[in-house]
Design a protein around this motif. Structure first.
Motif, short mmCIF file in Angstrom:
data_model
loop_
_atom_site.label_atom_id
_atom_site.label_comp_id
_atom_site.label_asym_id
_atom_site.label_seq_id
_atom_site.Cartn_x
_atom_site.Cartn_y
_atom_site.Cartn_z
N ALA A 32 -12.50 11.12 -3.49
CA ALA A 32 -12.24 9.85 -2.80
C ALA A 32 -11.38 8.94 -3.66
O ALA A 32 -10.43 8.30 -3.18
N ARG A 33 -11.71 8.89 -4.96
CA ARG A 33 -10.90 8.06 -5.85
C ARG A 33 -9.47 8.59 -5.95
O ARG A 33 -8.51 7.81 -6.02
N ALA A 34 -9.33 9.90 -5.94
CA ALA A 34 -7.99 10.50 -6.01
C ALA A 34 -7.17 10.14 -4.77
O ALA A 34 -5.98 9.82 -4.86
N ARG A 35 -7.82 10.19 -3.58
CA ARG A 35 -7.11 9.80 -2.36
C ARG A 35 -6.70 8.33 -2.42
O ARG A 35 -5.61 7.95 -2.00
N GLN A 36 -7.58 7.47 -2.91
CA GLN A 36 -7.25 6.04 -2.99
C GLN A 36 -6.08 5.80 -3.94
O GLN A 36 -5.20 4.97 -3.67
N MET A 39 -2.93 6.76 -2.21
CA MET A 39 -2.55 5.76 -1.20
C MET A 39 -1.98 4.50 -1.86
O MET A 39 -0.99 3.94 -1.39
N ARG A 40 -2.65 4.08 -2.96
CA ARG A 40 -2.13 2.89 -3.65
C ARG A 40 -0.75 3.15 -4.25
O ARG A 40 0.11 2.29 -4.26
N ALA A 41 -0.53 4.34 -4.74
CA ALA A 41 0.77 4.67 -5.33
C ALA A 41 1.86 4.74 -4.26
O ALA A 41 3.01 4.37 -4.49
N ALA A 42 1.47 5.21 -3.07
CA ALA A 42 2.47 5.36 -2.01
C ALA A 42 2.73 4.07 -1.26
O ALA A 42 3.80 3.90 -0.66
N LEU A 43 1.78 3.13 -1.30
CA LEU A 43 1.91 1.91 -0.51
C LEU A 43 3.16 1.09 -0.87
O LEU A 43 3.89 0.67 0.03
N PRO A 44 3.43 0.81 -2.15
CA PRO A 44 4.66 0.03 -2.46
C PRO A 44 5.93 0.70 -1.95
O PRO A 44 6.84 0.02 -1.48
N TRP A 45 5.98 2.01 -2.05
CA TRP A 45 7.17 2.71 -1.55
C TRP A 45 7.28 2.58 -0.04
O TRP A 45 8.39 2.41 0.49
N ALA A 46 6.14 2.66 0.63
CA ALA A 46 6.18 2.52 2.08
C ALA A 46 6.61 1.11 2.48
O ALA A 46 7.42 0.92 3.40
N VAL A 47 6.07 0.10 1.77
CA VAL A 47 6.45 -1.28 2.06
C VAL A 47 7.93 -1.51 1.77
O VAL A 47 8.66 -2.11 2.56
#
Length: 259
Positions: A32-36, A39-47
């Motif tokens: 679960a921590r790995a998935r989070q 997601m946190r690493a990909a979020l800035p790129w998505a934004v």
């Protein structure tokens, strides 16, 4: 012993989904921590990607289409020039993208009109340009043949009229203009005259930088000399207006002569 009876039955493997209880709790927490983290690493790129896409769409809409094109050029403060003259000088094609209009260049073209002293140009979204003018103010006229050139305080000739404008004094110079020394000297003298002198003034005549004179009513002359010590000369000349003299020489205000 029968051979068939001695064979072992063939086992077939089958993939089954393990229940959540089959995975240790520590492993589940780690996953679960790995998935989070992913997601946190990909979020800035998505934004960032979304922002870039939106910015690109906005830029294309503003710069590459006529959706926000120029439909109107509003002119404020124009009296000596017409709105048509201003729009012609601006030279902005109808429908040109409003965001791409070079406001500084536009102001420069409009400012080249002689009666315009200052100009500002702003955008009024979604489809208009607003031109605000400050026109020149005449302070004197200069005879040019049978017409009169109107000049401002800087000596700029910004219009020509068939008759002398009421209320504007006459300055007689050979070649009026902001770079003409005689024009500047004449305006300097005009700027220091007292109300009494202005009331009787017919013209300021500049025949050279040291040969400036005032022609007053009744054909009287005040010889001014050069443009230096103007305030002293104006004070002395005003004090001598009541003298019965055709010529008053204030070129050296400390030693005045008249005849």
């Amino acid at each position: 012993m029968d051979g068939a009876a001695g064979r072992r039955p063939v086992r077939r493997w089958q993939l089954v989904r393990a229940g959540s209880d089959a995975v240790p709790a520590s492993t589940r927490r780690f996953m679960a921590r790995a998935r989070q983290r992913r997601m946190r690493a990909a979020l800035p790129w998505a934004v960032a990607g979304g922002v870039v896409a939106v910015a690109g769409l906005v830029a294309w809409t503003l710069l590459g289409t006529g959706l926000f094109g120029v439909r109107e050029v509003r002119v404020e403060g124009a009296e000596l020039v017409t709105a048509v003259q201003v729009r012609d000088a601006a030279g902005v094609p109808d429908g040109a993208p409003l965001a791409r209009v070079d406001l500084a260049a536009l102001a420069g073209r409009i400012g080249a009109l002689p009666p315009v002293e200052r100009v500002t140009v702003t955008r009024d979204w979604p489809d208009a340009l607003v031109v605000r003018l400050t026109e020149r103010t005449g302070v004197a006229v200069v005879p040019r043949g049978e017409r009169f050139a109107v000049i401002d305080a800087a000596g700029v000739v910004f219009r020509t009229v068939p008759q002398r404008s009421d209320g504007l004094p006459l300055v007689r110079v050979a070649a009026p203009g902001p770079d003409d020394p005689d024009t500047r000297a004449g305006l300097d003298v005009l700027g220091v005259l007292t109300p009494e002198l202005l009331d009787q003034l017919v013209e300021v005549r500049v025949e050279g930088l040291a040969r400036i004179s005032l022609r007053l009513h009744d054909d009287r002359t005040v010889f001014w000399g050069d443009a230096t010590r103007g305030a002293d000369k104006a004070r002395v000349a005003t004090a001598l207006l009541d003298q019965d003299a055709a010529r008053i020489d204030v070129s050296a205000p400390d030693v005045v002569t008249f005849r």
